[in-house]
Design a protein around this motif. Structure first.
Motif, PDB file in Angstrom:
ATOM      1  N   TYR A 195       0.856  -1.195   0.000  1.00 21.93           N
ATOM      2  CA  TYR A 195       0.000   0.000   0.000  1.00 21.93           C
ATOM      3  C   TYR A 195       0.886   1.237   0.000  1.00 21.93           C
ATOM      4  O   TYR A 195       1.936   1.261   0.654  1.00 21.93           O
ATOM      5  N   GLY A 198      -2.455  -1.128  -3.148  1.00 19.23           N
ATOM      6  CA  GLY A 198      -3.401  -0.148  -2.646  1.00 19.23           C
ATOM      7  C   GLY A 198      -2.807   1.244  -2.785  1.00 19.23           C
ATOM      8  O   GLY A 198      -1.619   1.443  -2.481  1.00 19.23           O
ATOM      9  N   HIS A 240      -7.849   3.455  -6.964  1.00 19.04           N
ATOM     10  CA  HIS A 240      -7.169   4.244  -5.942  1.00 19.04           C
ATOM     11  C   HIS A 240      -8.189   5.095  -5.212  1.00 19.04           C
ATOM     12  O   HIS A 240      -9.312   5.293  -5.682  1.00 19.04           O
ATOM     13  N   GLU A 241      -7.779   5.602  -4.066  1.00 19.75           N
ATOM     14  CA  GLU A 241      -8.613   6.488  -3.266  1.00 19.75           C
ATOM     15  C   GLU A 241      -8.022   7.892  -3.345  1.00 19.75           C
ATOM     16  O   GLU A 241      -6.848   8.096  -3.031  1.00 19.75           O
ATOM     17  N   LEU A 273      -7.364   2.122   6.118  1.00 16.11           N
ATOM     18  CA  LEU A 273      -7.292   1.493   4.800  1.00 16.11           C
ATOM     19  C   LEU A 273      -6.264   0.369   4.759  1.00 16.11           C
ATOM     20  O   LEU A 273      -6.546  -0.747   4.305  1.00 16.11           O
ATOM     21  N   ARG A 303      -5.810  -4.468   4.368  1.00 18.09           N
ATOM     22  CA  ARG A 303      -5.047  -5.219   3.389  1.00 18.09           C
ATOM     23  C   ARG A 303      -3.817  -5.900   3.988  1.00 18.09           C
ATOM     24  O   ARG A 303      -3.462  -7.012   3.587  1.00 18.09           O
TER      25      ARG A 303
END
Length: 359
Positions: free
Chosen positions: A208, A274, A316-317, A351, A355
């Motif tokens: 990430y 991530g 993606h964020e 987040l 993961r």
């Protein structure tokens, strides 16, 4: 529960601990203070000061090392050139047997890894979270890169120092999950650039990556101006260096390294990872104008990076929180503003823990 703990003021926590101790309800905790983990040398790193707790809470410690990849560096006030402080925050339940994932959090410029701001952000975001957080020294203007022409500062191989030395040092001396599945990286401003830069160069290391108001687009002339100017900025460390010290000449047609190292244009290697990007718009540009404009401009680099990720079909964020309304209490969208950064890290930790492999 985690959100509640984050919201409790630190003074209240200290008071509750004191009341509990005086009441005799937890007499078993009244034991001699434990020492932080011992660190051994390795991979070109020499430990010159063993870990020491930064306060009585005994969650965060700092150690000092030397590296053959950055043997000297432009030092800021209260720094010693060539000595690199590493700040580490452990889970509250760390016992030296259970293995935990690690989030590498890269600081901005000019900043020190062991600043109070970094400590608070790391600790408050990981209350009741089984996660180790590591903030290594990135220099006042190291830019998380192996410099092209360092001049009087000498060899400045920050990328090699962090990826090939600091990460193995942490894995060898702490109970980590020493694999991509147990490792994330993020950073603020210069550190946001560094996080994406490292994740793109070594995607096998991280699962990430996050950027908090990072300088993600090196094709942007304003970013080039800021980075070259930092080489002449005494507040970011002395001695000063030539403007082309870090990435070479920023002027076409000699700007090939700038183009090659720009995170916004090289998103493909992030596929399968991530990805999270955070930025504000500066809010009222007449209020704290310097920090407002700084955030307004780095947001443009986040927009470019997000657009390229979207065009490549990479999920993606992108948390584009504008003037900070509703994002973090006290956040009004400025650059390097504590409430905004704390909200960024809180969200990012949530987040990555979905993961990362963890207990």
């Amino acid at each position: 529960m985690k959100a509640l703990l984050r919201a409790v003021p630190r003074g209240w926590v200290a008071a509750l601990v004191g009341i509990t101790a005086m009441s005799g309800l937890s007499a078993s905790t009244a034991v001699a203070a434990e020492q932080p983990p011992h660190f051994d040398d390795g991979n070109g790193i020499t430990v010159v000061a063993q870990p020491q707790w930064v306060d009585e809470e005994q969650r965060t410690f700092k150690l000092t090392v030397r590296s053959d990849q950055v043997p000297e560096h432009p030092a800021m006030q209260e720094q010693v050139s060539g000595e690199h402080v590493i700040l580490v925050t452990l889970p509250a339940e760390y016992d030296g047997t259970t293995r935990y994932p690690v989030n590498y959090s890269l600081h901005g410029a000019p900043d020190r890894p062991d600043s109070l701001l970094n400590k608070l952000i790391n600790e408050r975001a990981t209350e009741d979270v089984p996660l180790i957080t590591v903030t290594p020294n990135g220099g006042g203007r190291g830019w998380y890169s192996n410099w092209v022409s360092p001049g009087s500062s000498g060899e400045q191989n920050w990328e090699t120092f962090h990826l090939d030395q600091v990460i193995p040092l942490i894995d060898a001396n702490l109970k980590t999950i020493p694999s991509r599945a147990g490792r994330a990286i993020t950073g603020h401003s210069m550190g946001g650039f560094g996080a994406f830069h490292y994740a793109q160069h070594r995607p096998e290391l991280f699962s990430y990556v996050g950027s908090f108001s990072g300088d993600l687009d090196l094709l942007n002339p304003e970013m080039r101006a800021a980075i070259t100017a930092s080489t002449k900025w005494p507040a970011a460390g002395t001695p000063l260096d030539p403007p082309d010290a870090i990435f070479g000449s920023p002027v076409w047609p000699l700007d090939g390294i700038w183009n090659a190292q720009s995170p916004a244009q090289h998103v493909e290697s992030l596929r399968g990872m991530g990805v999270a990007i955070y930025a504000g718009n500066g809010g009222n540009l007449l209020d704290n104008t310097v920090q407002a404009v700084a955030e307004h401009r780095v947001r443009e680099t986040a927009v470019v990076a997000s657009a390229n990720l979207k065009a490549a079909g990479i999920p993606h964020e992108f948390v584009d929180y504008g003037d900070g309304t509703g994002w973090g209490e006290g956040c009004n969208g400025k650059h390097a503003q504590y409430p905004c950064l704390q909200a960024d890290m809180n969200h990012y930790v949530d987040l990555i823990m979905e993961r990362l492999q963890h207990p």
